[in-house]
Enzyme design. Structure first.
Site, PDB file in Angstrom:
ATOM      1  N   HIS A  50       0.820  -1.102  -0.014  1.00 24.44           N
ATOM      2  CA  HIS A  50       0.442  -0.170  -0.004  1.00 24.44           C
ATOM      3  C   HIS A  50       0.634   1.039   0.447  1.00 24.44           C
ATOM      4  O   HIS A  50       0.177   2.373  -0.353  1.00 24.44           O
ATOM      5  CB  HIS A  50      -0.467  -0.359   1.175  1.00 24.44           C
ATOM      6  CG  HIS A  50      -1.981  -1.613   1.192  1.00 24.44           C
ATOM      7  ND1 HIS A  50      -3.144  -0.903   0.153  1.00 24.44           N
ATOM      8  CD2 HIS A  50      -2.431  -2.359   1.848  1.00 24.44           C
ATOM      9  CE1 HIS A  50      -4.384  -2.103   0.731  1.00 24.44           C
ATOM     10  NE2 HIS A  50      -2.670  -2.630   1.551  1.00 24.44           N
ATOM     11  N   GLU A 154      -6.410 -12.044   6.319  1.00 28.96           N
ATOM     12  CA  GLU A 154      -6.522 -10.798   6.040  1.00 28.96           C
ATOM     13  C   GLU A 154      -8.425 -11.128   5.054  1.00 28.96           C
ATOM     14  O   GLU A 154      -8.756 -10.527   4.666  1.00 28.96           O
ATOM     15  CB  GLU A 154      -5.918  -9.584   5.467  1.00 28.96           C
ATOM     16  CG  GLU A 154      -5.210 -10.166   3.951  1.00 28.96           C
ATOM     17  CD  GLU A 154      -4.427  -9.014   3.734  1.00 28.96           C
ATOM     18  OE1 GLU A 154      -4.286  -8.019   4.544  1.00 28.96           O
ATOM     19  OE2 GLU A 154      -3.942  -9.061   2.678  1.00 28.96           O
ATOM     20  N   ASP A 180      -8.373  -5.673   5.349  1.00 30.28           N
ATOM     21  CA  ASP A 180      -9.231  -6.396   4.216  1.00 30.28           C
ATOM     22  C   ASP A 180     -10.195  -7.145   5.560  1.00 30.28           C
ATOM     23  O   ASP A 180     -11.355  -7.503   4.631  1.00 30.28           O
ATOM     24  CB  ASP A 180      -7.312  -7.012   3.973  1.00 30.28           C
ATOM     25  CG  ASP A 180      -7.314  -6.050   2.377  1.00 30.28           C
ATOM     26  OD1 ASP A 180      -8.220  -4.881   2.310  1.00 30.28           O
ATOM     27  OD2 ASP A 180      -6.033  -5.722   2.592  1.00 30.28           O
TER      28      ASP A 180
END
Length: 258
Positions: A50, A154, A180
């Protein structure tokens, strides 16, 4: 001799009766990794999934982690052997792999992190080897013994298959990703915290039964069962501190003369 000391560091901190604590690094500036080290953290997760960190920035963070005496773990973009190898060749001591949902996916990631037939490619001319192939048998064994390959649980698939994932040889650390997972379940990460904590306790219980350590973001209700954890990311910490300082200034600010 291998410079990888991820597992031995985590083991040593745990043996002292405390949990390893680190933070996520999103900024391309390697000074943020130095700050985590100077503050006394045990590790950083350098986020290439990210964050805006390219390969050149990654190298800077890895050298900063080495200088600061903390363990650098890299979150790769996906469960891709080439990306795992690239991170480790660059000097990462551990790899966090997103969205691991099955035992086969975990085994694939573990193999990519180990010097073995069909696994991590052998190249002595990289930072992760100290640019030397001297006494490769000793070096590769020490590296394999210390590298941490950490599946990120996740997704609901990962939760459902946690027992099989935790049983994979080479998986001895797992990380729980609430953001997530909440998106995968269609629930709110904060408003539905009780549901996430319930899932977390199940995942942690299964992991511990398999002898696997499990980590999570700290401060969300996961702390009692977490074997290690992360604080806020560098940029979110900067925003929080700035907002706090600004609010304090505004509260005390005298009106400008007119």
């Amino acid at each position: 001799m291998s410079k990888n000391r991820a597992r031995s560091t985590f083991d040593a901190v745990t043996a002292e009766g405390r949990r390893p604590v680190g933070g996520f690094v999103m900024s391309s500036d390697p000074n943020t990794t130095l700050i985590y080290g100077a503050a006394g953290c045990d590790f950083v997760v350098i986020d290439r999934e990210h964050g805006i960190i390219d390969l050149a920035s990654l190298i800077g963070h890895l050298r900063s982690a080495e200088a600061g005496g903390i363990v650098p773990i890299v979150r790769v973009l996906e469960n891709n052997p080439a990306l795992i190898q690239q991170a480790l060749d660059s000097g990462a001591q551990g790899v966090l792999v997103p969205k691991v949902g099955t035992a086969d996916q975990a085994r694939r990631a573990v193999a990519a992190s180990r010097y073995q037939a069909g696994g991590r490619g052998m190249c002595p001319v990289v930072a992760g080897t100290g640019f030397s192939g001297e006494d490769w048998a000793t070096f590769s064994k020490e590296t394999n013994d210390n590298v941490i390959l950490m599946p990120l649980i996740e997704t609901w698939q990962g939760v459902e298959n946690i027992a099989e994932i935790a049983a994979v040889e080479g998986v001895d650390h797992i990380f729980f990703g609430l953001a997530d997972l909440s998106q995968d379940l269609g629930i709110d990460m904060l408003a539905d915290a009780d549901r996430l904590i319930e899932i977390w306790r199940h995942v942690a219980s299964v992991a511990h039964a398999a002898g696997v350590r499990i980590g999570a973001p700290l401060g969300y209700g996961f702390d009692p069962e977490a074997d290690f954890g992360t604080l806020d990311a560098d940029l979110s910490s900067l925003r929080t501190a700035t907002a706090r300082s600004l609010a304090a200034f505004r509260d005390a600010e005298a009106p400008l003369p007119r």
